[in-house]
Design a protein around this motif. Structure first.
Motif, PDB file in Angstrom:
ATOM      1  N   GLU A 132      29.521  37.267 -10.069  1.00  0.00           N
ATOM      2  CA  GLU A 132      28.309  36.712  -9.465  1.00  0.00           C
ATOM      3  C   GLU A 132      28.247  37.143  -8.011  1.00  0.00           C
ATOM      4  O   GLU A 132      29.230  37.063  -7.286  1.00  0.00           O
ATOM      5  CB  GLU A 132      28.319  35.185  -9.551  1.00  0.00           C
ATOM      6  N   LYS A 133      27.094  37.621  -7.640  1.00  0.00           N
ATOM      7  CA  LYS A 133      26.894  38.015  -6.254  1.00  0.00           C
ATOM      8  C   LYS A 133      26.615  36.754  -5.456  1.00  0.00           C
ATOM      9  O   LYS A 133      25.835  35.898  -5.879  1.00  0.00           O
ATOM     10  CB  LYS A 133      25.733  38.997  -6.147  1.00  0.00           C
ATOM     11  N   SER A 134      27.267  36.654  -4.327  1.00  0.00           N
ATOM     12  CA  SER A 134      27.047  35.462  -3.511  1.00  0.00           C
ATOM     13  C   SER A 134      25.630  35.486  -2.943  1.00  0.00           C
ATOM     14  O   SER A 134      25.108  36.531  -2.575  1.00  0.00           O
ATOM     15  CB  SER A 134      28.075  35.391  -2.385  1.00  0.00           C
ATOM     16  N   LYS A 135      25.029  34.345  -2.934  1.00  0.00           N
ATOM     17  CA  LYS A 135      23.665  34.226  -2.432  1.00  0.00           C
ATOM     18  C   LYS A 135      23.705  34.194  -0.912  1.00  0.00           C
ATOM     19  O   LYS A 135      24.522  33.485  -0.323  1.00  0.00           O
ATOM     20  CB  LYS A 135      23.001  32.978  -2.992  1.00  0.00           C
ATOM     21  N   ILE A 136      22.844  34.969  -0.322  1.00  0.00           N
ATOM     22  CA  ILE A 136      22.801  35.055   1.131  1.00  0.00           C
ATOM     23  C   ILE A 136      21.897  33.948   1.673  1.00  0.00           C
ATOM     24  O   ILE A 136      20.794  33.738   1.182  1.00  0.00           O
ATOM     25  CB  ILE A 136      22.276  36.440   1.580  1.00  0.00           C
ATOM     26  N   SER A 137      22.417  33.272   2.688  1.00  0.00           N
ATOM     27  CA  SER A 137      21.632  32.232   3.349  1.00  0.00           C
ATOM     28  C   SER A 137      21.789  32.457   4.841  1.00  0.00           C
ATOM     29  O   SER A 137      22.897  32.498   5.359  1.00  0.00           O
ATOM     30  CB  SER A 137      22.173  30.861   2.952  1.00  0.00           C
ATOM     31  N   ARG A 138      20.679  32.628   5.509  1.00  0.00           N
ATOM     32  CA  ARG A 138      20.732  32.840   6.954  1.00  0.00           C
ATOM     33  C   ARG A 138      19.397  32.484   7.585  1.00  0.00           C
ATOM     34  O   ARG A 138      18.386  32.395   6.911  1.00  0.00           O
ATOM     35  CB  ARG A 138      21.147  34.251   7.303  1.00  0.00           C
ATOM     36  N   THR A 139      19.457  32.300   8.861  1.00  0.00           N
ATOM     37  CA  THR A 139      18.235  32.008   9.629  1.00  0.00           C
ATOM     38  C   THR A 139      17.797  33.308  10.305  1.00  0.00           C
ATOM     39  O   THR A 139      18.614  34.028  10.876  1.00  0.00           O
ATOM     40  CB  THR A 139      18.517  30.942  10.701  1.00  0.00           C
ATOM     41  N   ILE A 140      16.527  33.579  10.232  1.00  0.00           N
ATOM     42  CA  ILE A 140      15.986  34.793  10.834  1.00  0.00           C
ATOM     43  C   ILE A 140      15.152  34.383  12.049  1.00  0.00           C
ATOM     44  O   ILE A 140      14.259  33.533  11.930  1.00  0.00           O
ATOM     45  CB  ILE A 140      15.137  35.586   9.828  1.00  0.00           C
ATOM     46  N   GLN A 141      15.474  34.953  13.174  1.00  0.00           N
ATOM     47  CA  GLN A 141      14.745  34.630  14.392  1.00  0.00           C
ATOM     48  C   GLN A 141      13.439  35.407  14.481  1.00  0.00           C
ATOM     49  O   GLN A 141      13.393  36.594  14.134  1.00  0.00           O
ATOM     50  CB  GLN A 141      15.578  34.979  15.624  1.00  0.00           C
ATOM     51  N   VAL A 142      12.444  34.755  14.925  1.00  0.00           N
ATOM     52  CA  VAL A 142      11.155  35.399  15.146  1.00  0.00           C
ATOM     53  C   VAL A 142      11.140  35.889  16.592  1.00  0.00           C
ATOM     54  O   VAL A 142      11.384  35.131  17.527  1.00  0.00           O
ATOM     55  CB  VAL A 142      10.000  34.400  14.890  1.00  0.00           C
ATOM     56  N   LYS A 143      10.799  37.142  16.794  1.00  0.00           N
ATOM     57  CA  LYS A 143      10.761  37.714  18.158  1.00  0.00           C
ATOM     58  C   LYS A 143       9.356  37.889  18.635  1.00  0.00           C
ATOM     59  O   LYS A 143       8.436  38.119  17.973  1.00  0.00           O
ATOM     60  CB  LYS A 143      11.470  39.051  18.177  1.00  0.00           C
TER      61      LYS A 143
END
Length: 143
Positions: A132-143
């Protein structure tokens, strides 16, 4: 009349009611003809076991296509007894067949590495599970 889809087969609704009345043990006619299936799964493998007594391994066919494994079997037998004048005293023939389809998503199971064996009336199909591929969780900053 409504139609009920069972085992890749369209049948009138009243037919299934009749099956349930004659065979009140929770199984339909189609289910009684299908071999028993056990499914075992652990972290690394999936194993399917089917009870198909009296068959030869050459009678069994396994096909995988579009995420579905179809297990089918067909066996025909013919027996005859003749007297000394080569006239038939008795002739019998029989045919047994089934097919059963199991969904096996390609992203979850490595069917390409599946192995099958047949011993003592049990067909066993084993295949590794894909990691199983690990699910990516991250916050993306708006520039």
């Amino acid at each position: 009349m409504s139609i009920v889809k069972r085992n890749n087969d369209l049948r009138p609704f009243y037919s299934s009611l009749l099956d349930d009345f004659i065979w009140p043990y929770g199984e339909t006619t189609e289910q009684r003809r299908l071999p028993a299936l056990n499914v075992k799964e652990n972290e690394k493998t999936l194993t399917l076991e089917l009870q198909v007594p009296g068959m030869n391994k050459d009678d069994i066919k396994l096909e995988y296509k579009d995420g579905y494994l179809t297990i089918s079997c067909e066996k025909r037998e013919e027996k005859e007894e003749k007297d000394k004048d080569q006239k038939f005293l008795r002739k019998e023939f029989s045919s047994v067949s089934f097919h059963r389809t199991v969904e096996l998503p390609e992203d979850k199971y490595n069917v390409g590495k599946a192995e099958a064996s047949y011993k003592d009336g049990i067909l066993e199909i084993t295949m590794p599970k894909n990691e199983e591929k690990s699910k990516i969780s991250r916050t993306i900053q708006v520039k």
